[in-house]
Design a protein around this motif. Structure first.
Motif, short mmCIF file in Angstrom:
data_model
loop_
_atom_site.label_atom_id
_atom_site.label_comp_id
_atom_site.label_asym_id
_atom_site.label_seq_id
_atom_site.Cartn_x
_atom_site.Cartn_y
_atom_site.Cartn_z
N SER A 43 -34.31 21.05 -5.44
CA SER A 43 -34.35 21.12 -6.91
C SER A 43 -35.48 21.99 -7.42
CB SER A 43 -34.51 19.71 -7.48
OG SER A 43 -35.82 19.21 -7.23
N GLY A 44 -36.38 22.37 -6.51
CA GLY A 44 -37.52 23.16 -6.92
C GLY A 44 -38.67 22.33 -7.47
N ALA A 45 -38.54 21.00 -7.37
CA ALA A 45 -39.60 20.13 -7.87
C ALA A 45 -40.89 20.28 -7.07
CB ALA A 45 -39.14 18.67 -7.85
N ILE A 46 -40.75 20.52 -5.77
CA ILE A 46 -41.91 20.79 -4.92
C ILE A 46 -41.56 21.93 -3.98
CG2 ILE A 46 -42.84 18.43 -4.99
CD1 ILE A 46 -41.71 18.05 -2.14
N PRO A 47 -42.53 22.75 -3.65
CA PRO A 47 -42.25 23.83 -2.69
C PRO A 47 -42.17 23.29 -1.26
CG PRO A 47 -44.53 23.95 -3.46
CD PRO A 47 -43.87 22.83 -4.22
N GLN A 48 -41.54 24.06 -0.39
CA GLN A 48 -41.38 23.66 1.00
C GLN A 48 -42.72 23.37 1.67
OE1 GLN A 48 -38.57 23.06 2.98
NE2 GLN A 48 -40.11 22.34 4.42
N ASN A 49 -43.74 24.18 1.37
CA ASN A 49 -45.03 23.94 2.02
C ASN A 49 -45.65 22.61 1.60
OD1 ASN A 49 -45.66 24.85 -0.57
ND2 ASN A 49 -47.36 26.12 0.09
N ALA A 50 -45.41 22.18 0.37
CA ALA A 50 -45.90 20.86 -0.07
C ALA A 50 -45.16 19.75 0.67
CB ALA A 50 -45.73 20.70 -1.58
N GLU A 66 -34.11 8.03 6.92
CA GLU A 66 -33.02 8.79 6.31
C GLU A 66 -33.23 8.94 4.81
OE1 GLU A 66 -29.31 7.01 7.42
OE2 GLU A 66 -29.68 7.33 9.55
N CYS A 67 -33.71 7.88 4.15
CA CYS A 67 -33.99 7.95 2.71
C CYS A 67 -35.12 8.94 2.43
CB CYS A 67 -34.36 6.58 2.17
SG CYS A 67 -33.00 5.41 2.15
N TRP A 68 -36.15 8.92 3.26
CA TRP A 68 -37.27 9.85 3.09
C TRP A 68 -36.79 11.29 3.25
CZ3 TRP A 68 -41.98 9.96 1.19
CH2 TRP A 68 -42.82 11.01 1.53
N ASP A 69 -35.99 11.53 4.29
CA ASP A 69 -35.46 12.88 4.52
C ASP A 69 -34.66 13.36 3.31
OD1 ASP A 69 -36.58 12.97 7.02
OD2 ASP A 69 -34.71 12.56 8.08
N ALA A 70 -33.81 12.49 2.79
CA ALA A 70 -32.98 12.86 1.64
C ALA A 70 -33.84 13.12 0.41
CB ALA A 70 -31.98 11.74 1.35
N LEU A 71 -34.87 12.31 0.20
CA LEU A 71 -35.76 12.50 -0.94
C LEU A 71 -36.49 13.83 -0.85
CD1 LEU A 71 -37.19 11.49 -3.49
CD2 LEU A 71 -38.80 10.32 -1.99
N VAL A 72 -37.06 14.11 0.31
CA VAL A 72 -37.79 15.37 0.49
C VAL A 72 -36.85 16.57 0.32
CG1 VAL A 72 -39.09 16.79 2.13
CG2 VAL A 72 -39.61 14.36 1.91
N ALA A 73 -35.66 16.49 0.91
CA ALA A 73 -34.69 17.57 0.79
C ALA A 73 -34.30 17.80 -0.67
CB ALA A 73 -33.46 17.28 1.64
N ALA A 74 -34.09 16.72 -1.42
CA ALA A 74 -33.71 16.83 -2.83
C ALA A 74 -34.85 17.44 -3.65
CB ALA A 74 -33.33 15.47 -3.39
N LEU A 75 -36.09 17.03 -3.37
CA LEU A 75 -37.22 17.58 -4.10
C LEU A 75 -37.39 19.08 -3.85
CD1 LEU A 75 -39.82 14.71 -3.61
CD2 LEU A 75 -38.74 15.39 -5.77
N VAL A 76 -37.20 19.49 -2.61
CA VAL A 76 -37.32 20.91 -2.27
C VAL A 76 -36.15 21.69 -2.87
CG1 VAL A 76 -37.30 22.58 -0.38
CG2 VAL A 76 -38.70 20.52 -0.20
#
Length: 69
Positions: free
Chosen positions: A18-25, A6-16
């Motif tokens: 916020s624009g910090a990383i693109p969806q493909n990354a 759940e923490c990983w999912d939230a982190l990835v969702a937040a990064l995407v």
């Protein structure tokens, strides 16, 4: 393990979001993590995890499903 998921999912969702990383990354990151889980379940990577191999393979399958944009 589920809390980590759940923490990983939230982190990835937040990064995407916020624009910090693109969806493909993010997709590549999730696929790489799935590959490592499979390697741990097969014993090809040393691990101190006390998780059943079947559970790791199941987790890898869920990660792969999420990695598809």
């Amino acid at each position: 393990m589920l809390i980590m998921e759940e923490c990983w999912d939230a982190l990835v969702a937040a990064l995407v979001a916020s624009g910090a990383i693109p969806q493909n990354a993010a997709s590549v990151m999730l696929e790489h993590l799935a590959e490592r889980f499979i390697a741990h379940s097969e014993g090809s990577l040393d691990s101190c995890w006390q998780v059943a191999a079947a559970e790791l393979r199941d987790q890898a399958s869920r990660l792969r499903q999420r990695s598809v944009p």
